[in-house]
Design an enzyme around this catalytic site. Structure first.
Site, PDB file in Angstrom:
ATOM      1  N   GLY A  25      45.009  36.194  40.525  1.00  0.00           N
ATOM      2  CA  GLY A  25      45.768  35.701  41.557  1.00  0.00           C
ATOM      3  C   GLY A  25      44.806  35.208  42.625  1.00  0.00           C
ATOM      4  O   GLY A  25      45.082  35.646  44.157  1.00  0.00           O
TER       5      GLY A  25
ATOM      6  N   TYR B  74      60.419  44.123  44.963  1.00  0.00           N
ATOM      7  CA  TYR B  74      59.085  44.050  45.158  1.00  0.00           C
ATOM      8  C   TYR B  74      58.509  45.559  45.405  1.00  0.00           C
ATOM      9  O   TYR B  74      57.469  45.916  44.842  1.00  0.00           O
ATOM     10  CB  TYR B  74      58.819  43.444  46.461  1.00  0.00           C
ATOM     11  CG  TYR B  74      57.646  43.005  46.925  1.00  0.00           C
ATOM     12  CD1 TYR B  74      56.603  42.258  46.086  1.00  0.00           C
ATOM     13  CD2 TYR B  74      56.890  43.639  48.112  1.00  0.00           C
ATOM     14  CE1 TYR B  74      55.182  42.201  46.566  1.00  0.00           C
ATOM     15  CE2 TYR B  74      55.680  43.349  48.438  1.00  0.00           C
ATOM     16  CZ  TYR B  74      54.760  42.648  47.940  1.00  0.00           C
ATOM     17  OH  TYR B  74      53.471  42.301  48.388  1.00  0.00           O
ATOM     18  N   SER B  75      59.111  46.296  46.050  1.00  0.00           N
ATOM     19  CA  SER B  75      58.822  47.617  46.308  1.00  0.00           C
ATOM     20  C   SER B  75      58.507  48.585  44.947  1.00  0.00           C
ATOM     21  O   SER B  75      57.819  49.263  44.801  1.00  0.00           O
ATOM     22  CB  SER B  75      59.868  48.533  47.154  1.00  0.00           C
ATOM     23  OG  SER B  75      60.107  47.794  48.437  1.00  0.00           O
TER      24      SER B  75
ATOM     25  N   LEU C 124      50.958  34.985  34.349  1.00  0.00           N
ATOM     26  CA  LEU C 124      51.006  36.309  34.069  1.00  0.00           C
ATOM     27  C   LEU C 124      52.361  36.981  34.166  1.00  0.00           C
ATOM     28  O   LEU C 124      52.265  38.212  33.831  1.00  0.00           O
ATOM     29  CB  LEU C 124      49.940  37.151  35.158  1.00  0.00           C
ATOM     30  CG  LEU C 124      48.523  36.939  34.766  1.00  0.00           C
ATOM     31  CD1 LEU C 124      47.679  37.453  36.218  1.00  0.00           C
ATOM     32  CD2 LEU C 124      47.929  37.444  33.739  1.00  0.00           C
TER      33      LEU C 124
ATOM     34  N   ASN D 171      45.206  41.355  41.426  1.00  0.00           N
ATOM     35  CA  ASN D 171      45.722  40.973  42.711  1.00  0.00           C
ATOM     36  C   ASN D 171      46.989  40.037  42.739  1.00  0.00           C
ATOM     37  O   ASN D 171      47.788  39.815  43.663  1.00  0.00           O
ATOM     38  CB  ASN D 171      44.742  40.201  43.444  1.00  0.00           C
ATOM     39  CG  ASN D 171      45.238  39.333  44.757  1.00  0.00           C
ATOM     40  OD1 ASN D 171      45.237  40.061  45.747  1.00  0.00           O
ATOM     41  ND2 ASN D 171      44.854  38.116  44.799  1.00  0.00           N
TER      42      ASN D 171
ATOM     43  N   LYS E 172      55.513  47.436  43.075  1.00  0.00           N
ATOM     44  CA  LYS E 172      54.450  47.952  43.798  1.00  0.00           C
ATOM     45  C   LYS E 172      54.083  49.503  44.043  1.00  0.00           C
ATOM     46  O   LYS E 172      53.050  50.028  43.805  1.00  0.00           O
ATOM     47  CB  LYS E 172      54.295  47.326  45.366  1.00  0.00           C
ATOM     48  CG  LYS E 172      53.989  45.793  45.324  1.00  0.00           C
ATOM     49  CD  LYS E 172      52.867  45.507  44.823  1.00  0.00           C
ATOM     50  CE  LYS E 172      52.400  43.945  45.052  1.00  0.00           C
ATOM     51  NZ  LYS E 172      51.237  43.478  44.643  1.00  0.00           N
TER      52      LYS E 172
ATOM     53  N   GLN F  54      42.847  56.764  44.560  1.00  0.00           N
ATOM     54  CA  GLN F  54      43.254  56.939  46.279  1.00  0.00           C
ATOM     55  C   GLN F  54      44.064  55.635  46.322  1.00  0.00           C
ATOM     56  O   GLN F  54      43.855  54.537  45.932  1.00  0.00           O
ATOM     57  CB  GLN F  54      42.208  56.719  47.214  1.00  0.00           C
ATOM     58  CG  GLN F  54      41.245  58.427  47.104  1.00  0.00           C
ATOM     59  CD  GLN F  54      42.101  59.660  47.035  1.00  0.00           C
ATOM     60  OE1 GLN F  54      42.805  59.569  48.219  1.00  0.00           O
ATOM     61  NE2 GLN F  54      42.095  60.158  45.967  1.00  0.00           N
TER      62      GLN F  54
HETATM   63  N1  NAP Z   1      50.485  38.730  52.335  1.00  0.00           N
HETATM   64  C1  NAP Z   1      50.813  39.784  52.569  1.00  0.00           C
HETATM   65  O1  NAP Z   1      51.460  39.969  53.517  1.00  0.00           O
HETATM   66  C2  NAP Z   1      50.952  40.854  51.359  1.00  0.00           C
HETATM   67  C3  NAP Z   1      51.159  42.093  51.701  1.00  0.00           C
HETATM   68  C4  NAP Z   1      50.974  43.223  50.984  1.00  0.00           C
HETATM   69  C5  NAP Z   1      50.564  42.712  49.635  1.00  0.00           C
HETATM   70  N2  NAP Z   1      50.494  41.596  49.275  1.00  0.00           N
HETATM   71  C6  NAP Z   1      49.828  41.431  47.998  1.00  0.00           C
HETATM   72  O2  NAP Z   1      48.466  40.881  47.946  1.00  0.00           O
HETATM   73  C7  NAP Z   1      48.425  40.086  46.574  1.00  0.00           C
HETATM   74  C8  NAP Z   1      48.013  38.654  46.909  1.00  0.00           C
HETATM   75  O3  NAP Z   1      48.842  38.211  47.972  1.00  0.00           O
HETATM   76  P1  NAP Z   1      48.646  36.743  48.716  1.00  0.00           P
HETATM   77  O4  NAP Z   1      49.388  37.235  49.986  1.00  0.00           O
HETATM   78  O5  NAP Z   1      47.096  36.351  48.816  1.00  0.00           O
HETATM   79  O6  NAP Z   1      49.735  35.753  48.209  1.00  0.00           O
HETATM   80  P2  NAP Z   1      49.767  34.399  47.804  1.00  0.00           P
HETATM   81  O7  NAP Z   1      48.875  33.343  48.698  1.00  0.00           O
HETATM   82  O8  NAP Z   1      51.050  33.853  47.329  1.00  0.00           O
HETATM   83  O9  NAP Z   1      48.745  34.080  46.430  1.00  0.00           O
HETATM   84  C9  NAP Z   1      49.349  34.951  45.253  1.00  0.00           C
HETATM   85  C10 NAP Z   1      48.434  34.568  44.057  1.00  0.00           C
HETATM   86  O10 NAP Z   1      48.993  35.027  42.786  1.00  0.00           O
HETATM   87  C11 NAP Z   1      49.169  33.842  41.865  1.00  0.00           C
HETATM   88  N3  NAP Z   1      50.517  33.871  41.204  1.00  0.00           N
HETATM   89  C12 NAP Z   1      51.567  34.071  41.848  1.00  0.00           C
HETATM   90  N4  NAP Z   1      52.559  33.990  40.405  1.00  0.00           N
HETATM   91  C13 NAP Z   1      51.622  34.137  39.487  1.00  0.00           C
HETATM   92  C14 NAP Z   1      51.986  33.997  38.169  1.00  0.00           C
HETATM   93  N5  NAP Z   1      53.306  33.918  37.592  1.00  0.00           N
HETATM   94  N6  NAP Z   1      50.917  34.091  37.454  1.00  0.00           N
HETATM   95  C15 NAP Z   1      49.902  34.265  37.605  1.00  0.00           C
HETATM   96  N7  NAP Z   1      49.291  33.994  39.112  1.00  0.00           N
HETATM   97  C16 NAP Z   1      50.248  34.006  39.777  1.00  0.00           C
HETATM   98  C17 NAP Z   1      48.708  32.582  42.714  1.00  0.00           C
HETATM   99  O11 NAP Z   1      48.399  31.634  42.029  1.00  0.00           O
HETATM  100  P3  NAP Z   1      49.249  30.211  41.705  1.00  0.00           P
HETATM  101  O12 NAP Z   1      50.484  29.922  42.625  1.00  0.00           O
HETATM  102  O13 NAP Z   1      47.964  29.179  41.964  1.00  0.00           O
HETATM  103  O14 NAP Z   1      49.551  30.249  40.334  1.00  0.00           O
HETATM  104  C18 NAP Z   1      48.054  33.215  43.865  1.00  0.00           C
HETATM  105  O15 NAP Z   1      46.719  32.842  43.601  1.00  0.00           O
HETATM  106  C19 NAP Z   1      49.780  40.126  46.176  1.00  0.00           C
HETATM  107  O16 NAP Z   1      49.919  41.017  45.067  1.00  0.00           O
HETATM  108  C20 NAP Z   1      50.660  40.539  47.076  1.00  0.00           C
HETATM  109  O17 NAP Z   1      51.844  41.207  46.759  1.00  0.00           O
HETATM  110  C21 NAP Z   1      50.234  40.649  50.362  1.00  0.00           C
END
Ligand code: NAP
Length: 244
Positions: free
Chosen positions: A13, A147-148, A59, A82, A151, A232
């Protein structure tokens, strides 16, 4: 095998958001392999940033972890799980397909990738695995049950694997970000309930966590200074996990 004596990092990701920030942060020091679903976007990022390679793969589909690693055909020293999606929906409105595919993407693919990279890490007696969870997996978030669930499952998996791999020089940790201002939160359903200003009002430090802060924590966890830190669950959330 190390290319140019640099370790190989696979960051799933990493076409945008937190994953891309981590990839750029580590680009000088490591061979970076990025993933996402869209080939053109990944190729452009790879060329612009001198990353070592990329793989376009969905994925959320079965067997995608095996396909990803056989297409890349490299040994992974450091894995950062990620990739993820955020489904914000009342429970009764959840689509069954989303339940399966989000669990596959956010949770199952991470375990499958770990399964495939650990034999090499064990052989080297060194490895680093970082799962990117969420504060939503640590505390309740209304309308984010799916989502919860995905995670929270990463937290249990992280602890179990950290124990299992402790004698092999492999550490396994999970970083749980709070709100980070990326595409992930530009979510129609969420926007109907909360503006970004309203989200900030719920965060004790009254600010979004930056993707750079997540990258810096990954840098520490990968370093030798953190070799005793394993299993951790680290909340990087501007105080969100404390309540308000
Ligand atoms: N932003 C927040 O507030 C936040 C908070 C807590 C946790 N997180 C976690 O941090 C991580 C990254 O999030 P982000 O905020 O950077 O989100 P983002 O900007 O939406 O990026 C998500 C990434 O995951 C990839 N992805 C999405 N669906 C996919 C699929 N079906 N197969 C393969 N790749 C896929 C996307 O690639 P493409 O779309 O190019 O395929 C992108 O590179 C996630 O696990 C998220 O749950 C984020």
């Amino acid at each position: 095998m190390l290319i140019n004596n640099k370790k190989n990092i696979l960051i799933t990701g990493s076409s945008q958001g937190i994953g891309l920030t981590i990839a750029k942060f580590f680009a000088q020091k490591y061979n970076i392999y990025i993933t996402g679903r869209y080939e053109d976007k990944l190729k452009k990022l790879c060329d612009e940033n001198n990353f070592a390679g990329y793989c376009a793969i969905d994925l959320s589909k079965p067997k995608s972890a095996q396909r990803l690693l056989s297409l890349l055909n490299i040994d992974i020293d450091i894995l950062i799980n990620n990739a993820g999606n955020y489904i914000y929906s009342p429970v009764e409105m959840l689509e069954n397909e989303d339940i399966v595919s989000s669990f596959m993407l956010n949770s199952i693919s991470a375990l499958e990738l770990i399964k495939l990279v650990t034999p090499y890490m064990k052989k080297q007696q060194w490895g680093r695995i970082i799962n990117i969870g969420s504060i939503s997996g640590i505390m309740g978030e209304a309308n984010a049950s799916l989502y919860s669930m995905t995670k929270a499952s990463l937290v249990g998996m992280t602890k179990a694997l950290a124990l299992e791999l402790a004698q092999n020089g492999i550490t396994v940790n999970i970083i749980n970000p709070g709100w980070v201002d990326t595409e992930l939160i530009n979510n129609e359903n969420l926007e109907q309930d909360f503006s970004k200003d309203e989200i900030i009002e719920t965060i004790p430090q009254r600010r979004f966590v930056t993707p750079e802060e997540i990258a810096q924590s990954c840098e520490f966890l990968i370093s030798d200074k953190a070799k005793s830190i394993t299993g951790q669950s680290i909340n990087i959330c501007a105080g969100l996990s404390l309540g308000y």
